[in-house]
Write a protein that holds these residues in place. Structure first.
Motif, PDB file in Angstrom:
ATOM      1  N   UNK A 197       0.804  -1.235   0.000  1.00 27.64           N
ATOM      2  CA  UNK A 197       0.000   0.000   0.000  1.00 27.64           C
ATOM      3  C   UNK A 197       0.830   1.276   0.000  1.00 27.64           C
ATOM      4  N   UNK A 198       1.995   1.235   0.662  1.00 31.61           N
ATOM      5  CA  UNK A 198       2.828   2.449   0.692  1.00 31.61           C
ATOM      6  C   UNK A 198       3.258   2.835  -0.725  1.00 31.61           C
ATOM      7  N   UNK A 199       3.662   1.821  -1.488  1.00 34.42           N
ATOM      8  CA  UNK A 199       4.067   2.074  -2.874  1.00 34.42           C
ATOM      9  C   UNK A 199       2.912   2.649  -3.667  1.00 34.42           C
ATOM     10  N   UNK A 200       1.698   2.145  -3.411  1.00 38.02           N
ATOM     11  CA  UNK A 200       0.524   2.639  -4.126  1.00 38.02           C
ATOM     12  C   UNK A 200       0.262   4.104  -3.785  1.00 38.02           C
ATOM     13  N   UNK A 201       0.433   4.467  -2.506  1.00 39.36           N
ATOM     14  CA  UNK A 201       0.239   5.856  -2.086  1.00 39.36           C
ATOM     15  C   UNK A 201       1.232   6.766  -2.815  1.00 39.36           C
ATOM     16  N   UNK A 202       2.492   6.332  -2.834  1.00 40.10           N
ATOM     17  CA  UNK A 202       3.526   7.158  -3.471  1.00 40.10           C
ATOM     18  C   UNK A 202       3.220   7.307  -4.962  1.00 40.10           C
ATOM     19  N   UNK A 203       2.859   6.192  -5.601  1.00 42.33           N
ATOM     20  CA  UNK A 203       2.552   6.246  -7.039  1.00 42.33           C
ATOM     21  C   UNK A 203       1.400   7.212  -7.307  1.00 42.33           C
ATOM     22  N   UNK A 204       0.353   7.106  -6.522  1.00 43.89           N
ATOM     23  CA  UNK A 204      -0.834   7.952  -6.761  1.00 43.89           C
ATOM     24  C   UNK A 204      -0.513   9.426  -6.603  1.00 43.89           C
ATOM     25  N   UNK A 205       0.266   9.754  -5.562  1.00 49.18           N
ATOM     26  CA  UNK A 205       0.526  11.172  -5.305  1.00 49.18           C
ATOM     27  C   UNK A 205       1.623  11.732  -6.191  1.00 49.18           C
ATOM     28  N   UNK A 206       2.651  10.933  -6.441  1.00 49.11           N
ATOM     29  CA  UNK A 206       3.821  11.491  -7.118  1.00 49.11           C
ATOM     30  C   UNK A 206       3.864  11.173  -8.610  1.00 49.11           C
ATOM     31  N   UNK A 207       3.301  10.058  -9.032  1.00 47.52           N
ATOM     32  CA  UNK A 207       3.520   9.593 -10.405  1.00 47.52           C
ATOM     33  C   UNK A 207       2.281   9.700 -11.287  1.00 47.52           C
ATOM     34  N   UNK A 208       1.120   9.309 -10.706  1.00 50.40           N
ATOM     35  CA  UNK A 208      -0.075   9.158 -11.539  1.00 50.40           C
ATOM     36  C   UNK A 208      -0.493  10.467 -12.196  1.00 50.40           C
TER      37      UNK A 208
END
Lengths: 458, 164
Positions: free
Chosen positions: A332-343
């Motif tokens: 989930x941490x990776x998903x949070x980072x992806x959503x905020x920083x990458x998506x």
């Protein structure tokens, strides 16, 4: 005294062997010349040479970012020590101003400098030996008409005995075969042109072919994937990690414009390559694409079907993740980072090259090792100087190595069917400390003087 | 979760995926950092984390537990501006001013870690921050002035007490 005779015989053999090696290794000096006048070269020949120098990507090694063109001095880290590129401007004292055309031809064909010294194979003469005399003549005309620059590179930092150039004769005996390109009559003229450019002056294998312990390309793994300047140079054969199969047309488009909608933007040292290829006529780019497509071969029916299916799926937009963006959930941490920083870029639908690539298409995320993904996330894609280019911000100052590991774990799980990378934390640490020296380059190609904003060596 | 901003700790009730910028502006009412592009391409949202300049629009607060966040509000006050703020006032570097907080924070991060940064380094470092008014030359002048003021401030017994 049988034993004594044996020893004498052995001694004689060694003397003859060493003498023979010296004769083999010894190359004569070629007499210096007065630097030729610009007027002594036909303009058409100089212009042709400029295109060839672009194929050879000469400037990438022989120019320091922000420095004077072709004046050398770029740091080239190798597993054996550090080499500094030479000055190939026509300065008589510090460049190649006193080199005759014969000396230049010999350097390209045999890897020997004007004074008879063996050159280190960081200068890829194992490829340049294929270049025709006519093309070498044009390259010579181009280089000898550049602005002479007085600049001496720092001395190489190589341990004994590698700092003795004579040992290179041994390396050449083992790994180097000189000779001009041999046409393969069973193939088309276009294929042969492509092979000549790719394997000769283009020296694609210098990065894209793996090397053995002595730094020579493994001939049996031609273009099977290697490394360059801290980046993985992806396989160009059947083992290419690209999720969408490459073909002649997509390779042509990518090499022609430096990006492709199904593959993304050239980055790292490849940005310089595609930038340089911009000088070439379409026919040469098409020939290179034809040859590389033949090296890649026909994909299996299964691979083709998977690739087609992916392209269909991409059309219907981003996919919802099975992993919830909840820091307490697994992944989930990776998903949070992806959503905020990458998506915000990678899922906003803006087309290539200026939008972020849908990571289901990314070779970097599907690659066997994490190096390119680490480089991209840490350093991003810098903006080019004075023109529009694709960019990506770097996250080196935001993400810890553990957080980077969380992010890349998520990318592998969500966007690929590949196993997790297991060494991200260590690799990221080594990348930051400079154990892996990473060239960061803008995507539009070459960033060399007069100003240098984007290019940086990490 | 707890966030350390400009030297004080704040308890923040927000989703861990929330970008720092929104938390700064909406929850903590620190409005110096600006929303520009939301993509990390313009630099208006730049703040400092552990002494480094970062894009707050792309940084989820999840990443920031236990780290030191600094915004323009942490550089000084209206009555007692810090050297970076003072330099921007003296050079009148702002036109519309929207990019200025980001410029200041990136310049601050550079000069803190490298007090003698060259003019070329300043220019290269600010490459990621855009200004649409075209006051680049004044901004660069301001940062160069800040480079000198910061040295003076570092030597003075009480920093940040410079009279306007």
């Amino acid at each position: 005294m049988k034993f004594g005779r044996f020893l004498t015989g052995l001694g004689a053999l060694i003397v003859v062997g060493v003498a023979g090696a010296f004769v083999y290794a010894w190359k004569p000096k070629i007499a210096p010349i007065k630097p030729p006048d610009r007027g002594s070269f036909h303009q058409a020949l100089v212009e042709h040479g400029a295109k060839l120098a672009a194929v050879g990507n000469c400037t990438a090694c022989h120019t320091n970012p922000g420095g004077k063109s072709f004046a050398g001095g770029l740091t080239i880290p190798t597993p054996f020590g550090t080499i500094y590129s030479s000055n190939i401007t026509p300065d008589a004292e510090t460049g190649i101003g006193t080199w005759s055309e014969a000396a230049f031809q010999r350097a390209m064909r045999e890897g020997v400098g004007r004074k008879g010294e063996h050159l280190y194979p960081a200068f890829p003469y194992d490829h340049f030996t294929n270049v025709s005399d006519d093309d070498n003549r044009a390259l010579y005309a181009f280089l000898m008409t550049r602005q002479p620059v007085k600049a001496t590179p720092p001395p190489n930092e190589l341990p004994f005995p590698l700092n003795v150039r004579l040992v290179l004769a041994g390396w050449k005996m083992l790994f180097f075969r000189d000779g001009a390109y041999q046409v393969d009559a069973s193939q088309s003229e276009e294929w042969n042109r492509g092979a000549y450019l790719v394997n000769g002056l283009g020296h694609c294998g210098a990065c894209h072919t793996p090397r053995n312990a002595l730094g020579a390309e493994k001939a049996s793994l031609h273009l099977a994937g290697g490394e360059a300047e801290g980046w993985s140079a992806f396989a160009l054969d059947g083992s290419s990690p690209a999720p969408v199969v490459w073909d002649k047309d997509s390779l042509y488009t990518y090499l022609r414009q430096g990006w492709h909608p199904d593959h993304g933007v050239a980055n790292g040292p490849m940005g310089e390559v595609t930038g340089n290829l911009g000088l070439l006529p379409d026919s040469d780019i098409r020939a290179m694409a034809t040859y590389i497509a033949s090296i890649m071969g026909e994909p299996s029916a299964e691979r083709r079907a998977k690739s087609d299916k992916l392209l269909e799926e991409i059309k219907s937009g981003p996919i919802t993740s099975a992993i919830s963006a909840d820091p307490s959930a697994s992944g989930g941490k990776g998903a949070v980072i992806y959503e905020a920083a990458c998506a915000v870029c990678h899922e906003n639908g803006r087309p290539q090259p200026f939008g972020g690539l849908d990571l289901r298409l990314s070779s970097t995320v599907h690659a066997p090792d994490a190096q390119n993904a680490i480089n991209m996330v840490l350093y991003g894609l810098p903006a080019a100087s004075g023109r529009t280019s694709a960019i990506m911000p770097g996250f080196a100052d935001v993400l810890t190595n553990d957080q980077l590991n969380d992010l890349l774990g998520y990318l592998r799980q969500h966007f690929t069917d590949q196993p997790a990378w297991t060494d991200v934390v260590q690799r990221a640490a080594d990348t930051r400390t400079g154990k892996y020296h990473v060239s960061v380059r803008p995507s539009d190609g070459i960033e060399r003087g007069p100003s240098n904003i984007g290019a940086e060596d990490q | 979760m707890k966030l350390n901003v400009n030297g004080s700790t704040h308890e923040v009730d927000a989703d861990p995926a929330t970008p720092l910028l929104y938390v700064l502006r909406n929850d903590l009412e620190l409005n110096a950092a600006k929303f520009g592009c939301g993509l990390g391409q313009c630099g208006a949202c730049t703040v400092m984390v552990d002494g480094k300049a970062i894009f707050s629009c792309l940084t989820p607060i999840l990443l920031l537990e236990g780290r030191e966040i600094k915004t323009v509000e942490g550089l000084g006050t209206i009555d007692s501006p810090g050297p970076m703020q003072q330099a921007f006032i003296e050079e009148q570097a702002a036109q519309c001013g929207y990019c200025i907080p980001g410029m200041m924070m990136r310049a601050q991060a550079l000069l803190q870690s490298k007090p003698d940064a060259s003019d070329a380094e300043i220019q290269t470092t600010l490459e990621t921050n855009l200004c649409r008014c075209g006051t680049h030359m004044r901004i660069l002048k301001a940062v160069k002035r800040a480079r000198e003021l910061m040295k003076t401030a570092a030597m003075a017994p009480a920093s940040g007490e410079r009279k306007v």
